[in-house]
Design an enzyme around this catalytic site. Structure first.
Site, PDB file in Angstrom:
ATOM      1  N   SER A   1     -68.198  -0.654 -17.110  1.00 38.38           N
ATOM      2  CA  SER A   1     -67.201   0.252 -16.539  1.00 38.38           C
ATOM      3  C   SER A   1     -67.749   1.692 -16.532  1.00 38.38           C
ATOM      4  O   SER A   1     -68.846   1.917 -16.019  1.00 38.38           O
ATOM      5  CB  SER A   1     -65.908   0.121 -17.354  1.00 38.38           C
ATOM      6  OG  SER A   1     -64.826   0.704 -16.686  1.00 38.38           O
TER       7      SER A   1
ATOM      8  N   ASP B   1     -62.437  -9.295 -11.132  1.00 36.91           N
ATOM      9  CA  ASP B   1     -62.323  -7.857 -11.395  1.00 36.91           C
ATOM     10  C   ASP B   1     -62.037  -7.140 -10.079  1.00 36.91           C
ATOM     11  O   ASP B   1     -62.934  -6.933  -9.266  1.00 36.91           O
ATOM     12  CB  ASP B   1     -63.626  -7.352 -12.022  1.00 36.91           C
ATOM     13  CG  ASP B   1     -63.568  -5.878 -12.418  1.00 36.91           C
ATOM     14  OD1 ASP B   1     -62.597  -5.183 -12.040  1.00 36.91           O
ATOM     15  OD2 ASP B   1     -64.506  -5.427 -13.096  1.00 36.91           O
TER      16      ASP B   1
ATOM     17  N   ARG C   1     -51.450   4.195 -19.836  1.00 33.39           N
ATOM     18  CA  ARG C   1     -52.135   3.056 -20.433  1.00 33.39           C
ATOM     19  C   ARG C   1     -51.619   1.728 -19.858  1.00 33.39           C
ATOM     20  O   ARG C   1     -52.381   0.782 -19.674  1.00 33.39           O
ATOM     21  CB  ARG C   1     -51.952   3.080 -21.946  1.00 33.39           C
ATOM     22  CG  ARG C   1     -52.652   1.959 -22.690  1.00 33.39           C
ATOM     23  CD  ARG C   1     -54.149   1.968 -22.464  1.00 33.39           C
ATOM     24  NE  ARG C   1     -54.854   1.069 -23.380  1.00 33.39           N
ATOM     25  CZ  ARG C   1     -56.175   0.885 -23.370  1.00 33.39           C
ATOM     26  NH1 ARG C   1     -56.926   1.522 -22.495  1.00 33.39           N
ATOM     27  NH2 ARG C   1     -56.743   0.073 -24.225  1.00 33.39           N
TER      28      ARG C   1
ATOM     29  N   HIS D   1     -61.182  -7.018 -14.994  1.00 31.15           N
ATOM     30  CA  HIS D   1     -62.137  -6.028 -15.476  1.00 31.15           C
ATOM     31  C   HIS D   1     -62.416  -6.200 -16.972  1.00 31.15           C
ATOM     32  O   HIS D   1     -63.527  -5.942 -17.435  1.00 31.15           O
ATOM     33  CB  HIS D   1     -61.570  -4.636 -15.192  1.00 31.15           C
ATOM     34  CG  HIS D   1     -62.514  -3.519 -15.478  1.00 31.15           C
ATOM     35  ND1 HIS D   1     -63.756  -3.434 -14.899  1.00 31.15           N
ATOM     36  CD2 HIS D   1     -62.396  -2.415 -16.267  1.00 31.15           C
ATOM     37  CE1 HIS D   1     -64.364  -2.339 -15.341  1.00 31.15           C
ATOM     38  NE2 HIS D   1     -63.565  -1.711 -16.165  1.00 31.15           N
ATOM     39  N   ASP D   2     -61.414  -6.620 -17.718  1.00 25.28           N
ATOM     40  CA  ASP D   2     -61.575  -6.810 -19.163  1.00 25.28           C
ATOM     41  C   ASP D   2     -62.624  -7.861 -19.526  1.00 25.28           C
ATOM     42  O   ASP D   2     -63.023  -7.946 -20.695  1.00 25.28           O
ATOM     43  CB  ASP D   2     -60.233  -7.210 -19.798  1.00 25.28           C
ATOM     44  CG  ASP D   2     -59.521  -6.006 -20.411  1.00 25.28           C
ATOM     45  OD1 ASP D   2     -60.075  -4.897 -20.359  1.00 25.28           O
ATOM     46  OD2 ASP D   2     -58.409  -6.187 -20.927  1.00 25.28           O
TER      47      ASP D   2
END
Lengths: 378, 378
Positions: free
Chosen positions: B162, B320, B232, B350-351
């Site tokens: 990232s 992602d 968040r 993405h994680d």
């Protein structure tokens, strides 16, 4: 005949004669419904199409508002044009030369129909957070009660996109013998968990704004504009597609690189701020919360869907990732031969249902023709 | 040998001897860098791998923190485990039996390296909004200056996911003769406009929180926890995939249907609240703003990318959608035969870069082996 406009339209108001029972067990007294109609009711009252709007819409679906709204976020809206003007009018998808089109502001709304910003007859004060938590079925029950007053028992069609499509499905489930056909566009039988999450984030953003004041902000001179602006920004990005955003904005700076965090640098950043500011001027934050909760709750399983007798048209858009085509396909598979399902290949995400009029029109016109001929209606 | 742990690790701090020049034209004096190292520096100082973290990470990349953090959002983090512990250690992807792995908290951070919450030596007060707007190139310049103090000129590899991957790319662009290889995971040469928008929304949410106070909230007893919580939440949903969320949460209620707007009803709603609350306890809102701005600015065109001499490993994940595989493919096509590109088919969005250690490990190990053998390093 080239498609035309329904002309200048005045929103009217009707008070329901009896309290409205709600899914949560409470009932609402003194419900007012804002509505517009386009076209002419047939003597047999058998040419009625109910049009249901999405989260941010209102009763003004077509034509030019007699009293134009102050300011809007959509180009057409800003000119006082109805939110589905491209679809409703003489020669259009919902052809007012043939159909009597009825559009109401939904229950819980903030554009004339009773909602959290309305006065609670029990207290003389706005409901605010004391407004009952409503469901899509409650909205439909309100529309049913409203049409009773109009003397309309059976609908040739119920149509809508997004939350409007949910209402169309719920109509066919709850009143299977009173709905000949439904037109369900860019919608779903149940929001996917990601959509549940986006809606939760939007609500959190509003409720965390101290100006929300637990929902009792009316008359205080403060309202949760900051939080609702962020909620609207989230909404906007989920309504568009990534390729659509790339095509529209790219990574273009507004004014070159200025090394600023507080000011927008990229065109898309500036667009988001503008959209948020315009939206908060015309929309009530509590209505946003209630409608967001209602569409999150909405869930029709196979047992419910199998109660549908209406001919069903499902239209989805290839780039709509919030209400993806897979959901409409699932409904269509459950309904079998009484449903037809189209995916329109278009790049603008969920917003396509408001933009891709030209490609929806022939599908909707033919469907309404066939569905109602089959039933001997109109 | 089965992969092991680097053990208990203490974060250390190093003050840069000279002011750091920045892209915006300003310079920063008295920059402190928080860092950890794992493994043993070779006598020739030629076995150094720099690991760069993403937006919410810190210098504690591997092992067990000597001083555990109060509370964290990731399971491993909560136990004091480094954020990339699955990738760094004896026998792991970044094998500390062979490599000397260095991890720093990035410039602008809030976990020991100078950032907006640090004291401005010119005023004796925290920088707050007076902290200069920084770029990924500034972060890399800071890392370069830090390694100069350590006496490390050349890096066997720079690696990160990232925002960490952006730093790896920038390293290879800015110091082409000092980087043998880079490992760029779930990253991009330029955030797509949708990513620009998500970041703008996150920043808006923080800055619209009245407790942000124009960024001067330090010492006031108030901080923009509400707004950063929403930021968040947006981040979390963009880091996961729609199918991943469906698999993890479905549409499960927490406690049945309670007709409430203010309280979470669905498990995914409750999860978002929990994640937000945990994050705001450990992260500084201004750092969030500055890092979000830096990663939005990041853009390496073909001319910049063509300066890269390092062997380049690009790994992307099929699900992602925030840093989609297409971006890594584009980089790989520009770099040609000096790059290899892998798409790992995995469902967690993405994680994945933090979760799919087992599948990244053999790719990274072989790549590092080949890239450094080719150069005669290590």
């Amino acid at each position: 005949m080239s498609p035309g406009s329904v002309g200048v339209v005045e929103t009217r108001y009707l008070d329901l004669p009896a309290p409205l029972p709600l899914d949560c067990g409470r009932e609402l007294s003194g419900v007012r419904v804002a509505y517009e109609t386009y076209g002419t009711l047939s003597p047999g009252r058998d040419n009625v199409i109910l049009v249901c709007h999405a989260l941010s819409g209102d009763a003004h679906a077509a034509g030019i508002a007699a009293t134009p709204p102050e300011e809007g976020t959509r180009e057409g809206y800003a000119r006082g044009l109805g939110w589905w003007d491209g679809m409703i009018g003489p020669g259009k998808a919902f052809d007012t030369d043939r159909w009597f089109v009825v559009s109401t502001n939904l229950l819980g709304g903030c554009r004339g129909t009773t909602g959290p910003s309305s006065i609670d007859p029990a207290t003389g004060e706005p409901y605010g957070p004391d407004f009952p938590v409503i469901t899509v079925a409650d909205m439909v029950r309100c529309e049913r009660a409203f049409l009773d007053v109009l003397g309309v028992e059976r609908l040739a069609a119920v149509a809508g996109g997004s939350l409007g499509g949910m209402q169309a499905l719920q109509w066919a489930v709850d009143y299977p013998d009173q709905v000949t056909s439904i037109v369900v566009i860019a919608s779903t039988h149940a929001l996917q968990p990601q959509g549940v999450a986006w809606n939760a984030i939007a609500r959190e953003s509003i409720m965390r704004d101290p100006d929300w004041q637990g929902g009792r902000y009316y008359g205080t001179g403060r309202s949760p504009d900051a939080g609702m602006g962020v909620a609207r920004m989230v909404g906007h990005i989920t309504y568009l597609s990534a390729p659509g955003l790339a095509e529209k904005f790219g990574r273009r700076f507004q004014n070159g690189l200025n090394y600023t965090i507080t000011e927008p640098e990229y065109e898309v950043e500036s667009y988001l701020r503008y959209q948020a500011a315009a939206f908060v001027r015309r929309f009530d934050a509590n209505t946003y919360l209630y409608l967001s909760r209602a569409l999150t709750y909405f869930e029709l399983g196979p047992a419910a869907l199998n109660r549908i007798k209406a001919r069903t048209l499902l239209i989805a858009f290839s780039s709509d990732w919030l209400y993806p085509p897979a959901a409409s396909r699932e409904i269509s598979e459950i309904l079998g031969s009484s449903a037809e399902f189209h995916v329109i290949d278009a790049p603008h995400g969920h917003d396509c249902f408001l933009l891709e009029e030209a490609r929806q029109t022939p599908i909707v016109r033919r469907f309404l023709q066939e569905a109602t001929e089959r039933e001997g209606t109109a």
